[in-house]
Write a protein that holds these residues in place. Structure first.
Motif, PDB file in Angstrom:
ATOM      1  N   GLY A 131      57.076  13.292  47.219  1.00 19.81           N
ATOM      2  CA  GLY A 131      57.503  13.309  48.973  1.00 19.81           C
ATOM      3  C   GLY A 131      58.028  14.973  48.517  1.00 19.81           C
ATOM      4  N   TYR A 132      59.055  15.071  48.025  1.00 15.38           N
ATOM      5  CA  TYR A 132      58.994  16.882  47.422  1.00 15.38           C
ATOM      6  C   TYR A 132      58.268  17.687  47.139  1.00 15.38           C
ATOM      7  CZ  TYR A 132      61.953  20.565  45.816  1.00 15.38           C
ATOM      8  OH  TYR A 132      63.030  21.849  45.001  1.00 15.38           O
ATOM      9  N   GLY A 133      56.488  17.306  46.588  1.00 17.94           N
ATOM     10  CA  GLY A 133      55.582  18.170  46.337  1.00 17.94           C
ATOM     11  C   GLY A 133      55.254  18.426  47.893  1.00 17.94           C
ATOM     12  N   ALA A 134      55.107  17.073  48.688  1.00 14.99           N
ATOM     13  CA  ALA A 134      54.307  17.629  50.232  1.00 14.99           C
ATOM     14  C   ALA A 134      55.119  18.471  50.484  1.00 14.99           C
ATOM     15  CB  ALA A 134      54.451  16.604  50.577  1.00 14.99           C
ATOM     16  N   LEU A 135      56.534  18.711  50.760  1.00 14.12           N
ATOM     17  CA  LEU A 135      57.383  19.634  51.307  1.00 14.12           C
ATOM     18  C   LEU A 135      56.610  21.457  51.073  1.00 14.12           C
ATOM     19  CD1 LEU A 135      61.158  18.649  50.529  1.00 14.12           C
ATOM     20  CD2 LEU A 135      59.513  18.373  53.040  1.00 14.12           C
ATOM     21  N   TRP A 136      55.852  21.642  49.852  1.00 15.96           N
ATOM     22  CA  TRP A 136      54.915  22.595  49.688  1.00 15.96           C
ATOM     23  C   TRP A 136      53.606  22.958  50.318  1.00 15.96           C
ATOM     24  CZ3 TRP A 136      59.036  25.908  47.842  1.00 15.96           C
ATOM     25  CH2 TRP A 136      60.048  25.820  47.512  1.00 15.96           C
ATOM     26  N   ILE A 137      53.013  21.826  50.215  1.00 15.96           N
ATOM     27  CA  ILE A 137      51.737  21.928  50.605  1.00 15.96           C
ATOM     28  C   ILE A 137      51.780  22.827  52.472  1.00 15.96           C
ATOM     29  CG2 ILE A 137      49.233  20.102  51.393  1.00 15.96           C
ATOM     30  CD1 ILE A 137      50.956  17.815  50.224  1.00 15.96           C
ATOM     31  N   ARG A 138      50.182  23.229  52.274  1.00 18.36           N
ATOM     32  CA  ARG A 138      50.377  24.168  53.845  1.00 18.36           C
ATOM     33  C   ARG A 138      49.341  23.511  54.647  1.00 18.36           C
ATOM     34  NH1 ARG A 138      51.540  28.765  55.032  1.00 18.36           N
ATOM     35  NH2 ARG A 138      52.874  29.545  53.621  1.00 18.36           N
ATOM     36  N   ARG A 139      49.327  23.192  55.274  1.00 20.02           N
ATOM     37  CA  ARG A 139      48.048  22.920  56.338  1.00 20.02           C
ATOM     38  C   ARG A 139      47.311  23.578  56.570  1.00 20.02           C
ATOM     39  NH1 ARG A 139      50.640  17.921  58.292  1.00 20.02           N
ATOM     40  NH2 ARG A 139      48.103  17.090  58.592  1.00 20.02           N
ATOM     41  N   LYS A 140      46.527  23.135  57.448  1.00 26.39           N
ATOM     42  CA  LYS A 140      45.436  24.024  58.188  1.00 26.39           C
ATOM     43  C   LYS A 140      44.976  24.710  58.757  1.00 26.39           C
ATOM     44  CE  LYS A 140      41.250  20.325  56.247  1.00 26.39           C
ATOM     45  NZ  LYS A 140      40.631  19.351  57.644  1.00 26.39           N
ATOM     46  N   ASN A 141      46.096  24.306  59.702  1.00 24.27           N
ATOM     47  CA  ASN A 141      47.108  24.954  61.073  1.00 24.27           C
ATOM     48  C   ASN A 141      48.120  26.268  60.029  1.00 24.27           C
ATOM     49  OD1 ASN A 141      49.638  23.433  60.071  1.00 24.27           O
ATOM     50  ND2 ASN A 141      49.264  22.716  62.224  1.00 24.27           N
ATOM     51  N   GLY A 142      48.206  26.450  59.181  1.00 21.52           N
ATOM     52  CA  GLY A 142      49.224  27.307  58.465  1.00 21.52           C
ATOM     53  C   GLY A 142      50.143  26.876  58.434  1.00 21.52           C
ATOM     54  N   ARG A 143      50.967  25.897  58.847  1.00 27.10           N
ATOM     55  CA  ARG A 143      52.449  25.228  58.692  1.00 27.10           C
ATOM     56  C   ARG A 143      52.571  24.674  57.599  1.00 27.10           C
ATOM     57  NH1 ARG A 143      53.061  21.861  63.941  1.00 27.10           N
ATOM     58  NH2 ARG A 143      52.266  23.107  65.503  1.00 27.10           N
ATOM     59  N   LYS A 144      53.368  25.741  56.441  1.00 27.85           N
ATOM     60  CA  LYS A 144      54.148  25.067  55.737  1.00 27.85           C
ATOM     61  C   LYS A 144      54.983  23.381  55.682  1.00 27.85           C
ATOM     62  CE  LYS A 144      55.382  27.453  51.792  1.00 27.85           C
ATOM     63  NZ  LYS A 144      56.641  28.879  51.411  1.00 27.85           N
ATOM     64  N   GLY A 145      54.690  22.651  54.476  1.00 29.89           N
ATOM     65  CA  GLY A 145      54.635  21.639  54.567  1.00 29.89           C
ATOM     66  C   GLY A 145      54.311  20.014  55.033  1.00 29.89           C
ATOM     67  N   TRP A 146      54.061  18.966  54.520  1.00 30.82           N
ATOM     68  CA  TRP A 146      53.074  17.749  55.074  1.00 30.82           C
ATOM     69  C   TRP A 146      54.437  16.315  55.207  1.00 30.82           C
ATOM     70  CZ3 TRP A 146      47.991  15.212  52.819  1.00 30.82           C
ATOM     71  CH2 TRP A 146      47.846  14.161  53.599  1.00 30.82           C
ATOM     72  N   LEU A 147      54.889  17.863  56.420  1.00 33.85           N
ATOM     73  CA  LEU A 147      56.388  16.583  57.100  1.00 33.85           C
ATOM     74  C   LEU A 147      56.686  15.260  56.932  1.00 33.85           C
ATOM     75  CD1 LEU A 147      58.286  19.603  58.914  1.00 33.85           C
ATOM     76  CD2 LEU A 147      58.358  18.831  55.936  1.00 33.85           C
ATOM     77  N   ARG A 148      55.623  14.402  57.690  1.00 34.24           N
ATOM     78  CA  ARG A 148      55.657  12.789  57.694  1.00 34.24           C
ATOM     79  C   ARG A 148      54.823  12.295  56.305  1.00 34.24           C
ATOM     80  NH1 ARG A 148      54.614  10.496  62.605  1.00 34.24           N
ATOM     81  NH2 ARG A 148      56.069  12.880  63.169  1.00 34.24           N
ATOM     82  N   LEU A 149      54.110  13.353  55.261  1.00 32.44           N
ATOM     83  CA  LEU A 149      54.277  11.802  53.940  1.00 32.44           C
ATOM     84  C   LEU A 149      55.429  12.570  53.479  1.00 32.44           C
ATOM     85  CD1 LEU A 149      52.729  11.264  51.618  1.00 32.44           C
ATOM     86  CD2 LEU A 149      51.564  13.928  51.075  1.00 32.44           C
ATOM     87  N   SER A 150      56.087  13.165  53.628  1.00 37.22           N
ATOM     88  CA  SER A 150      56.967  13.184  52.865  1.00 37.22           C
ATOM     89  C   SER A 150      58.240  12.034  53.542  1.00 37.22           C
ATOM     90  CB  SER A 150      57.902  15.299  52.877  1.00 37.22           C
ATOM     91  OG  SER A 150      59.335  15.443  52.540  1.00 37.22           O
ATOM     92  N   VAL A 151      58.645  12.399  54.532  1.00 35.05           N
ATOM     93  CA  VAL A 151      59.963  11.009  55.049  1.00 35.05           C
ATOM     94  C   VAL A 151      58.917  10.589  54.393  1.00 35.05           C
ATOM     95  CG1 VAL A 151      60.110  10.183  57.110  1.00 35.05           C
ATOM     96  CG2 VAL A 151      60.414  13.243  56.455  1.00 35.05           C
ATOM     97  N   VAL A 152      57.983   9.772  54.850  1.00 31.41           N
ATOM     98  CA  VAL A 152      57.391   8.633  53.953  1.00 31.41           C
ATOM     99  C   VAL A 152      57.507   8.057  52.568  1.00 31.41           C
ATOM    100  CG1 VAL A 152      54.804   6.933  53.761  1.00 31.41           C
ATOM    101  CG2 VAL A 152      55.384   8.045  56.293  1.00 31.41           C
ATOM    102  N   ALA A 153      57.282   9.279  51.765  1.00 30.34           N
ATOM    103  CA  ALA A 153      56.958   8.699  50.799  1.00 30.34           C
ATOM    104  C   ALA A 153      58.475   9.107  49.382  1.00 30.34           C
ATOM    105  CB  ALA A 153      56.364  10.594  49.543  1.00 30.34           C
ATOM    106  N   VAL A 154      59.904   9.728  50.365  1.00 29.32           N
ATOM    107  CA  VAL A 154      60.691   9.802  50.036  1.00 29.32           C
ATOM    108  C   VAL A 154      61.582   8.436  50.642  1.00 29.32           C
ATOM    109  CG1 VAL A 154      63.425  10.578  50.853  1.00 29.32           C
ATOM    110  CG2 VAL A 154      61.344  11.939  49.986  1.00 29.32           C
ATOM    111  N   ILE A 155      61.558   7.468  51.146  1.00 30.71           N
ATOM    112  CA  ILE A 155      61.842   6.569  51.778  1.00 30.71           C
ATOM    113  C   ILE A 155      61.280   5.367  50.921  1.00 30.71           C
ATOM    114  CG2 ILE A 155      61.026   4.840  53.977  1.00 30.71           C
ATOM    115  CD1 ILE A 155      61.603   6.943  55.204  1.00 30.71           C
ATOM    116  N   LEU A 156      59.961   5.715  50.770  1.00 30.07           N
ATOM    117  CA  LEU A 156      59.307   4.830  49.948  1.00 30.07           C
ATOM    118  C   LEU A 156      60.015   5.166  48.564  1.00 30.07           C
ATOM    119  CD1 LEU A 156      57.626   2.371  48.115  1.00 30.07           C
ATOM    120  CD2 LEU A 156      56.121   4.176  48.132  1.00 30.07           C
TER     121      LEU A 156
END
Length: 340
Positions: free
Chosen positions: A246-271
């Motif tokens: 989840g924390y690492g997903a905050l640093w992933i840069r998406r194809k559209n240039g936005r930093k952070g795979w935020l939905r994955l981060s939220v789900v992983a942290v709740i898990l």
């Protein structure tokens, strides 16, 4: 699965859901207060989520209390005796918070004061609720004439109390910032999304470190649970892995240039919190309050358990469509999310 196992599982589910929903809800109130002048857009996103969500959060609080009293009546009596002061303070703060949130819709000239009340109470309530954990470990309780008594002096001078309160507050702020970063992106406000993401980046490791510190401060009052938590090391390790994802997903840069795979981060942290709380719950079993009250001793009779189970079944059938409708109206509907 026995009656007691099923009952404690239902209770654990309500505790977990309320801890996550409550953390996001109370944290949103705090961020709305903090950014009301410094960053109005960030405050607006937090307030936009808070406006419809606090009622839903309170529903789970009611379900949790009813489950505790219904399934474990003796535990409710013992906990009510031991937790009279913190629970009373929580109820008073919830009353003030709910009243001010309701009136905020009609008293616009006092909006800042209302946000301050919501923010301050939103910070204090999770801290008071988390204080239940060190009390339930038993190191601050003595029996007097057959009744449990809480040693307030010993509790207030114990490092484990403040470590647990700090963990509760940092967790609340981290979860809420992480969720609001995703919520801001869903609302189409990337600047606000990155603002909350940067907060989550800072608070995530601090919350994890405070959790570790809280574990070490359990010694010497609750050495028994520290030993049992070591037996659940696999589950705690899995929770750390989920946090790393989840924390690492905050640093992933998406194809559209936005930093952070935020939905994955939220789900992983709740898990991560689900795995950690499950491991903690297994370590705490079979005690509700160590060493005098176990799950079996606090359980109700079979007939009452079956009646409550049917009641919760019908309640779920009624409430589930309402929760799904709430999700689509206030968390997915672009018309609401992008309302200025």
């Amino acid at each position: 699965m026995s009656d007691t196992q099923l009952a404690i599982t239902i209770l654990w589910c309500f505790i977990f859901i309320y801890s996550i929903a409550g953390s996001i809800d109370f944290g949103a109130g705090f961020w709305s207060m903090v950014f009301s002048r410094r960053n109005p857009h960030a405050a607006d996103i937090a307030n936009r989520f808070l406006s419809p969500s606090w009622e839903v959060t309170n529903v789970f609080l009611v379900l949790l209390v009813v489950a505790l009293v219904g399934f474990f009546p003796r535990a409710a009596y013992v906990l009510g005796t031991l937790l009279l002061v913190p629970v009373s303070l929580v109820l008073v703060l919830l009353l003030f918070r709910s009243a001010f949130i309701v009136y905020s819709y009609s008293v616009q000239k006092h909006e800042l004061a209302l946000r301050i009340v919501s923010g301050v109470t939103g910070l204090l309530i999770p801290g008071l609720l988390v204080s239940v954990l060190p009390i339930s470990l038993g190191g601050f309780i003595h029996m007097s004439q057959g009744f449990p008594q809480l040693e307030f002096g010993k509790l207030l001078t114990s490092a484990t109390l403040y470590a647990h309160v700090g963990f509760g507050i940092l967790t609340e702020l981290f979860l809420s910032a992480l969720f609001l970063s995703d919520y801001g992106r869903e609302a189409g406000d990337e600047q606000v999304s990155q603002h909350y993401r940067s907060i989550a980046v800072v608070l995530g490791p601090l919350a994890l470190a405070m959790a570790v510190l809280a574990t070490f401060t359990m010694v010497p009052e609750a050495l028994w649970i520290v030993a049992r938590m070591q037996e659940q090391s696999m589950w705690f390790l899995l929770s750390v892995v989920a946090f790393a994802i989840g924390y690492g997903a905050l640093w992933i840069r998406r194809k559209n240039g936005r930093k952070g795979w935020l939905r994955l981060s939220v789900v992983a942290v709740i898990l991560q919190f689900a795995l950690a709380s499950y491991a903690y719950g297994r370590a705490h079993m079979p005690y509700i309050v160590h060493p005098d009250l176990t799950v079996e001793a606090g359980f109700t009779n079979h007939s009452m358990f079956v009646s409550l189970l049917w009641g919760y079944g019908f309640g779920t059938v009624i409430l589930l469509p309402a929760f799904i409708l709430f999700w689509w109206l206030f968390l997915k509907d672009k018309r609401y999310l992008r309302t200025k």
